[in-house]
Design a protein around this motif. Sequence first.
Motif, short mmCIF file in Angstrom:
data_model
loop_
_atom_site.label_atom_id
_atom_site.label_comp_id
_atom_site.label_asym_id
_atom_site.label_seq_id
_atom_site.Cartn_x
_atom_site.Cartn_y
_atom_site.Cartn_z
N ARG A 1 0.60 -1.18 -0.48
CA ARG A 1 0.05 -0.39 -0.03
C ARG A 1 0.78 1.40 -0.54
O ARG A 1 1.18 2.23 -0.57
CB ARG A 1 -0.53 0.01 1.48
N LYS A 2 1.95 1.11 0.82
CA LYS A 2 3.12 2.34 0.78
C LYS A 2 4.10 2.98 -0.35
O LYS A 2 4.01 4.35 -0.51
CB LYS A 2 3.81 2.00 1.74
N VAL B 1 2.57 1.78 -3.33
CA VAL B 1 1.57 1.78 -4.26
C VAL B 1 1.51 3.72 -3.91
O VAL B 1 1.12 4.07 -5.27
CB VAL B 1 0.01 1.25 -4.07
N ARG B 2 1.20 4.51 -3.28
CA ARG B 2 0.95 5.48 -2.69
C ARG B 2 1.96 6.05 -2.84
O ARG B 2 2.22 7.24 -3.62
CB ARG B 2 1.06 5.74 -1.15
N HIS C 1 2.37 6.58 -6.87
CA HIS C 1 1.44 7.48 -7.56
C HIS C 1 1.55 8.50 -7.37
O HIS C 1 1.69 9.28 -8.30
CB HIS C 1 -0.34 6.85 -6.31
N SER C 2 2.25 9.29 -6.05
CA SER C 2 3.24 10.33 -5.94
C SER C 2 3.95 10.86 -6.90
O SER C 2 3.99 12.18 -7.61
CB SER C 2 3.17 10.16 -4.45
N TYR D 1 -2.49 3.41 -10.99
CA TYR D 1 -2.16 3.65 -9.35
C TYR D 1 -3.24 4.24 -8.25
O TYR D 1 -2.91 4.26 -7.48
CB TYR D 1 -1.41 4.35 -9.76
N ALA D 2 -3.78 5.36 -9.59
CA ALA D 2 -5.08 6.02 -8.74
C ALA D 2 -6.23 5.33 -8.45
O ALA D 2 -6.98 5.18 -7.06
CB ALA D 2 -5.83 6.75 -9.62
N LYS E 1 -6.18 2.16 -7.39
CA LYS E 1 -4.95 0.79 -7.01
C LYS E 1 -5.40 1.66 -5.55
O LYS E 1 -4.85 1.01 -4.29
CB LYS E 1 -3.56 0.61 -6.64
N LEU E 2 -5.14 2.90 -5.00
CA LEU E 2 -5.43 3.45 -4.29
C LEU E 2 -6.32 3.58 -3.04
O LEU E 2 -7.87 3.11 -3.14
CB LEU E 2 -5.19 4.96 -4.10
#
Length: 182
Positions: A73-74, A76-77, A80-81, A178-179, A181-182
């Motif tokens: 999760r981190k 992916v975040r 995405h950033s 990726y947006a 997946k958040l």
Amino acid sequence: MLVELLAGAAFGFLGGLMTAWRIAAKGAALAWLDDLRDVVKVRKTDRRKKQAVRHAKLDQRVAADALAKEAERKRVRRAHSELKKALPVANEAVRTYTSSGLIRTMSYFPDMASRHDIDTERAKLVQHLVVIDQLKGQIELLSGLGVKIVCPIADWSRAQGSELRTLAEKIDKATKEYALKL
């Protein structure tokens, strides 16, 4: 009388033998029951130990899965950033794309463009090279974060406008994925 005496002795001996056998059998049965109780206790203890080990392993697996999910999760975040940061850089690279051939053509034919236009295009080329370096670093960072972007640019020093547009589209598509997946 002797026969009675012998018969009494034989019956007494047999009676004593049977009594001894009963006592021994009873003792043996009690010893066997004690052994059986011990075996049952040992098996229960072994079962409890095995069950405790199984529960501990299951708890470890659950904790490891939770850590892995949190790490993903981190990742992916963060990806995405970084994709959101790379998209404007890619769009800027497309916007500032100027080929050195255009500058040479403009300088060979001075009546086509003024000296100011040539200087403007040179400044645009310098800015473009800076943006290309930033974009290259962003692509490497994204690759390190596990983002699958196939880069169409083989030689970064000679990146073409169509390659830059394709790369910008791929970054935009990855950003949208990726947006989700958040």
